[in-house]
Each structure stands twice: as structure tokens, then as C-alpha cells.
Write a protein that holds these residues in place. Structure first.
Motif, PDB file in Angstrom:
ATOM      1  N   ASP A   1       0.937  -1.237  -0.054  1.00 12.63           N
ATOM      2  CA  ASP A   1       0.200  -0.064  -0.019  1.00 12.63           C
ATOM      3  C   ASP A   1       0.657   1.041  -0.487  1.00 12.63           C
ATOM      4  O   ASP A   1       2.410   1.061  -0.642  1.00 12.63           O
ATOM      5  CB  ASP A   1      -1.119   0.363   1.207  1.00 12.63           C
ATOM      6  CG  ASP A   1       0.024  -0.030   2.488  1.00 12.63           C
ATOM      7  OD1 ASP A   1       1.229   0.126   2.493  1.00 12.63           O
ATOM      8  OD2 ASP A   1      -1.128  -1.055   3.521  1.00 12.63           O
ATOM      9  N   ARG A   2       0.432   2.355   0.379  1.00 11.85           N
ATOM     10  CA  ARG A   2       1.070   3.405   0.225  1.00 11.85           C
ATOM     11  C   ARG A   2       2.127   3.730   0.719  1.00 11.85           C
ATOM     12  O   ARG A   2       2.654   4.421   1.673  1.00 11.85           O
ATOM     13  CB  ARG A   2      -0.270   5.043   0.066  1.00 11.85           C
ATOM     14  CG  ARG A   2      -0.868   4.925  -1.137  1.00 11.85           C
ATOM     15  CD  ARG A   2      -2.173   6.005  -0.032  1.00 11.85           C
ATOM     16  NE  ARG A   2      -2.016   6.762   1.127  1.00 11.85           N
ATOM     17  CZ  ARG A   2      -2.567   7.085   1.617  1.00 11.85           C
ATOM     18  NH1 ARG A   2      -3.631   7.636   0.474  1.00 11.85           N
ATOM     19  NH2 ARG A   2      -2.933   8.511   2.549  1.00 11.85           N
TER      20      ARG A   2
ATOM     21  N   GLY B   1      -2.486   2.824  -5.615  1.00 12.09           N
ATOM     22  CA  GLY B   1      -2.745   2.984  -4.674  1.00 12.09           C
ATOM     23  C   GLY B   1      -2.865   1.760  -3.556  1.00 12.09           C
ATOM     24  O   GLY B   1      -1.816   1.972  -2.318  1.00 12.09           O
TER      25      GLY B   1
ATOM     26  N   MET C   1     -10.628   5.692  -6.819  1.00 16.68           N
ATOM     27  CA  MET C   1     -10.058   5.923  -7.584  1.00 16.68           C
ATOM     28  C   MET C   1      -9.755   4.467  -8.661  1.00 16.68           C
ATOM     29  O   MET C   1     -11.731   3.445  -8.512  1.00 16.68           O
ATOM     30  CB  MET C   1      -8.643   5.019  -6.853  1.00 16.68           C
ATOM     31  CG  MET C   1      -9.158   3.492  -6.201  1.00 16.68           C
ATOM     32  SD  MET C   1     -10.097   3.341  -4.659  1.00 16.68           S
ATOM     33  CE  MET C   1      -9.001   3.871  -3.666  1.00 16.68           C
TER      34      MET C   1
ATOM     35  N   SER D   1      -3.460   4.746  -7.479  1.00 21.49           N
ATOM     36  CA  SER D   1      -3.305   6.213  -6.482  1.00 21.49           C
ATOM     37  C   SER D   1      -4.529   6.944  -7.137  1.00 21.49           C
ATOM     38  O   SER D   1      -4.257   7.371  -7.802  1.00 21.49           O
ATOM     39  CB  SER D   1      -1.969   6.191  -6.361  1.00 21.49           C
ATOM     40  OG  SER D   1      -1.725   7.497  -5.332  1.00 21.49           O
ATOM     41  N   TRP D   2      -5.145   7.414  -5.033  1.00 24.49           N
ATOM     42  CA  TRP D   2      -6.202   8.744  -5.983  1.00 24.49           C
ATOM     43  C   TRP D   2      -5.720  10.195  -5.322  1.00 24.49           C
ATOM     44  O   TRP D   2      -6.374  11.011  -5.686  1.00 24.49           O
ATOM     45  CB  TRP D   2      -7.508   8.103  -5.082  1.00 24.49           C
ATOM     46  CG  TRP D   2      -7.157   8.490  -3.695  1.00 24.49           C
ATOM     47  CD1 TRP D   2      -6.416   9.013  -2.732  1.00 24.49           C
ATOM     48  CD2 TRP D   2      -6.792   7.194  -2.513  1.00 24.49           C
ATOM     49  NE1 TRP D   2      -6.360   9.233  -1.356  1.00 24.49           N
ATOM     50  CE2 TRP D   2      -6.625   7.359  -1.526  1.00 24.49           C
ATOM     51  CE3 TRP D   2      -6.896   5.621  -2.945  1.00 24.49           C
ATOM     52  CZ2 TRP D   2      -5.833   6.576  -0.804  1.00 24.49           C
ATOM     53  CZ3 TRP D   2      -6.310   4.823  -1.848  1.00 24.49           C
ATOM     54  CH2 TRP D   2      -5.955   5.208  -0.873  1.00 24.49           C
ATOM     55  N   GLU D   3      -4.404   9.521  -4.818  1.00 28.82           N
ATOM     56  CA  GLU D   3      -3.664  11.485  -5.136  1.00 28.82           C
ATOM     57  C   GLU D   3      -3.611  12.075  -5.859  1.00 28.82           C
ATOM     58  O   GLU D   3      -2.594  12.991  -6.289  1.00 28.82           O
ATOM     59  CB  GLU D   3      -2.424  11.186  -3.599  1.00 28.82           C
ATOM     60  CG  GLU D   3      -2.457  10.830  -2.552  1.00 28.82           C
ATOM     61  CD  GLU D   3      -2.040  10.576  -1.246  1.00 28.82           C
ATOM     62  OE1 GLU D   3      -1.091  10.638  -1.481  1.00 28.82           O
ATOM     63  OE2 GLU D   3      -1.935   9.992  -0.298  1.00 28.82           O
TER      64      GLU D   3
END
Length: 115
Positions: free
Chosen positions: A29-30, A37, A57, A111-113
Motif C-alpha cells: 500500500d501507500r 494505491g 480510484m 492512487s487517488w492522490e
């Protein structure tokens, strides 16, 4: 290089109930990934459901064992071992185990970032 096993302490510590039905764990994960993501594994017992939900995402559900009915927005389809389902950003999705054995999936998410 990072090699992670589903039995590693770092994975087992992330165990949670995913969307009301599956027992899931974050394999990567992150904490370690840069562009993705996460990679998770989830186990859904017979008759159980991952409730309909929307994520921020893009995701892929990959069936490793068991069978189910995958729903993405208004489309439903039977899924079996070896099937991968693409879930676009913002699409409602759910999964029902319609078999007699646990349904195990790998989930890969963007990744939603980075959006």
C-alpha cells in the motif's frame, strides 16, 4: 526490492472487513508504493457480499479462487478464477459469492492522490 508475503506481520496487521462482507488485507500500500494505491487480498465466504460502494480510484478485481457475481454500475456478470474486472473511477460496484467455497480476489487500485 520489496517482497511481501500474505503471512507477513505487516500484512496481517492490516486485516479489516471490506464493505460489509470480505476479510481483506493490504499486501502492498501507500507505505511502500509510489504510483499505485494498493494491492490487497480479500476473502468472501459463500453467500456473503461486498456491498455496493464507490471508490475515488480505478480498481481491478482479480479472482484467484471461487465464483461470484460482479456488478459494476448497471452491469452484472458471473466471475470465475482467472477473471479480472476493471472498475472505473466513480463506478458503483459490488461482489456476491454465489458458490460453495470462499471467493478470493486480489484488488489493485490506482492512487487517488495522483488525480
Amino acid at each position: 526490492m520489496i517482497v511481501r508475503n500474505i503471512n507477513d506481520k505487516e500484512v496481517l496487521e492490516t486485516t479489516y472487513r471490506a464493505h460489509g462482507g470480505a476479510i481483506a488485507q493490504m499486501i502492498l500500500d501507500r507505505r511502500t508504493l509510489e504510483e499505485l494505491g494498493f494491492l490487497a487480498i480479500a476473502r468472501l465466504e459463500p453467500g456473503k457480499i461486498i456491498e455496493s460502494h464507490v471508490d475515488p480510484m480505478e480498481e481491478i478485481y482479480f479472482v484467484t479462487s471461487g465464483t461470484g457475481v460482479m456488478k459494476v454500475d448497471d452491469e452484472e456478470q458471473q466471475v470465475n478464477p482467472g477473471d479480472a474486472t476493471w472498475i472505473p473511477v466513480g463506478s458503483a460496484h459490488s461482489l456476491v459469492n454465489n458458490g460453495t467455497e470462499p471467493l478470493v480476489i486480489l484488488v489493485v487500485a490506482s492512487s487517488w492522490e495522483n488525480k
